[in-house]
Enzyme design. Sequence first.
Site, mmCIF file in Angstrom:
data_model
loop_
_atom_site.group_PDB
_atom_site.id
_atom_site.type_symbol
_atom_site.label_atom_id
_atom_site.label_comp_id
_atom_site.label_asym_id
_atom_site.label_seq_id
_atom_site.Cartn_x
_atom_site.Cartn_y
_atom_site.Cartn_z
ATOM 1 N N SER A 38 4.103 2.549 7.902
ATOM 2 C CA SER A 38 3.838 1.600 6.828
ATOM 3 C C SER A 38 5.125 1.059 6.215
ATOM 4 O O SER A 38 6.041 1.812 5.918
ATOM 5 C CB SER A 38 3.046 2.279 5.708
ATOM 6 O OG SER A 38 1.868 2.819 6.207
ATOM 7 N N GLY A 39 5.165 -0.249 6.045
ATOM 8 C CA GLY A 39 6.297 -0.884 5.390
ATOM 9 C C GLY A 39 7.477 -1.141 6.296
ATOM 10 O O GLY A 39 8.437 -1.803 5.897
ATOM 11 N N ASP B 93 -0.158 -7.708 1.544
ATOM 12 C CA ASP B 93 0.291 -6.319 1.547
ATOM 13 C C ASP B 93 1.817 -6.268 1.663
ATOM 14 O O ASP B 93 2.373 -5.931 2.717
ATOM 15 C CB ASP B 93 -0.379 -5.575 2.706
ATOM 16 C CG ASP B 93 -0.097 -4.082 2.700
ATOM 17 O OD1 ASP B 93 -0.336 -3.436 3.734
ATOM 18 O OD2 ASP B 93 0.385 -3.567 1.665
ATOM 19 N N GLY C 21 0.497 3.491 10.969
ATOM 20 C CA GLY C 21 1.396 2.668 10.247
ATOM 21 C C GLY C 21 2.840 2.593 10.597
ATOM 22 O O GLY C 21 3.254 1.647 11.210
ATOM 23 N N HIS D 15 0.821 -1.219 0.000
ATOM 24 C CA HIS D 15 0.000 0.000 0.000
ATOM 25 C C HIS D 15 0.852 1.266 0.000
ATOM 26 O O HIS D 15 0.315 2.368 -0.115
ATOM 27 C CB HIS D 15 -0.986 0.004 1.180
ATOM 28 C CG HIS D 15 -0.362 0.236 2.521
ATOM 29 N ND1 HIS D 15 -0.127 -0.773 3.419
ATOM 30 C CD2 HIS D 15 0.079 1.364 3.097
ATOM 31 C CE1 HIS D 15 0.430 -0.269 4.507
ATOM 32 N NE2 HIS D 15 0.564 1.030 4.339
#
Length: 470
Positions: A424-425, A331, A422, A288
Amino acid sequence: MITTLRSRHCVTGSVIVNGDTLSDGAMQYMASVQNPMGHACGGFLVSDQFFLTAAHCFEDQPVRVVLGKHNLKESNKGQTIDIEKFFKHDSYKDVGFGNDLMLLKLNKNPEENGVKKIDLPTQNMKVKANDLCQVAGWGATQTHGVNANVLMATEVPIIDMKTCKEVWHHLPHNVICAGGYNTTKGFCQGDSGGPLVCKNTAVGVVSFNRHNNCTYKKEAPNVFVDISKYMDWILKTISFSGADGSRIVGGREAVPHSRPYIASLQSRGRHICGGLLVKEDFVLTAAHCLTPVPYTVVLGAHSLAANESSKQTFTTVRSISHPNYIGHANDIMLLRLNTTAKLTAAVQLIPLQRGRLRAGGKCITAGWGDIGDNNTYPNRLREVNVTILSQRSCSGRWGAVPITRSMVCGTGMDNFQGFCSGDSGGPLVCDGAAAGVVSFSGRRCGNPRTPDVYTRISSFRDWILSVVNN
């Protein structure tokens, strides 16, 4: 089939035919979605930090939105805000196949002055044939004309679906037809992503017309995505957009360069997502985190602001999302760098975890970002301890949100510790190995009622190795 459909459609630009210039203060939800060259698409504010537009606008590589401004040439008015994240509908492939929706999350909330949200329809709301609605945008007023700079709008009649299907023959599901047929009014070359507004409610999103022809008389109807059919997706995406940004809450500053595998994925000098170095020229992150423009990847950093000699900077040349990525499932994404990293004390690879994690196991996640769920962003890397939850316990807490075997859940040692929206990642590290990639969380940072969820790396180990070794 895709080529044929796309050749019929004109889906870029922002053009209203036979419309009227709007006065300041009208349609305050409208936004100009822009790339570095200027206006690319329309969009409209549907939540405090989210704009709705068309998924095909992703191809124009937008980077910002301009709102509160009717005349785009007026430099002293309006707000310009960078786009932080893109959420294309999970099933979008091409405009001709439908699902042409995308949510844009901004990197901050707009100021309220001159900006308002527009209402969205209920799931069972239906528009009736011959109802008059409005479509608006910035742009030309005739086929291949020169774009105007002032926001314009025009009324278009709703066309019954039977007529629309007879004219179009191959029409995707979940659309509304309005304007462009038995009328001289409609959009042209898109006004892609702009709203179809009926009774002060955004019921549609501009998707496509036919043949690039805006001289409307007997052309095919203009086609809009029917928003009412996607309300579940819109609300869930906004509610569970939790894995965006980069935030560690309730943690501590990491020992400098003690996490030598961690990467900062940046756009125009601003940290967007985290990642981890799994091969000298590959960084692992969340799917994402995909953006339409290449990332700058910074390795060997502790402080993002300081001029550290340990830093190495790269550009991504390829983004490889898992082929089955959809929603929160699968994801995971690999980013290939433009050159190989030099391994040093501050830049190291991290091994991939093999087996499953036991409930109650102790791990760590790390990242740069908000430390108090209040937009307080430190520059130095932070980390927090994580306790692994069983899949059954995690599923019970999340309820209707599916928690699959390819996910792993964790909570902080205390309430409201963990990642927030997040990081995120970023990595979940257990016993010195990469066990997870930050995927999503709940609306409140570190809330144990909605545990933090990571993509389980062991479930994708074979895929990762096949990509980086080939």
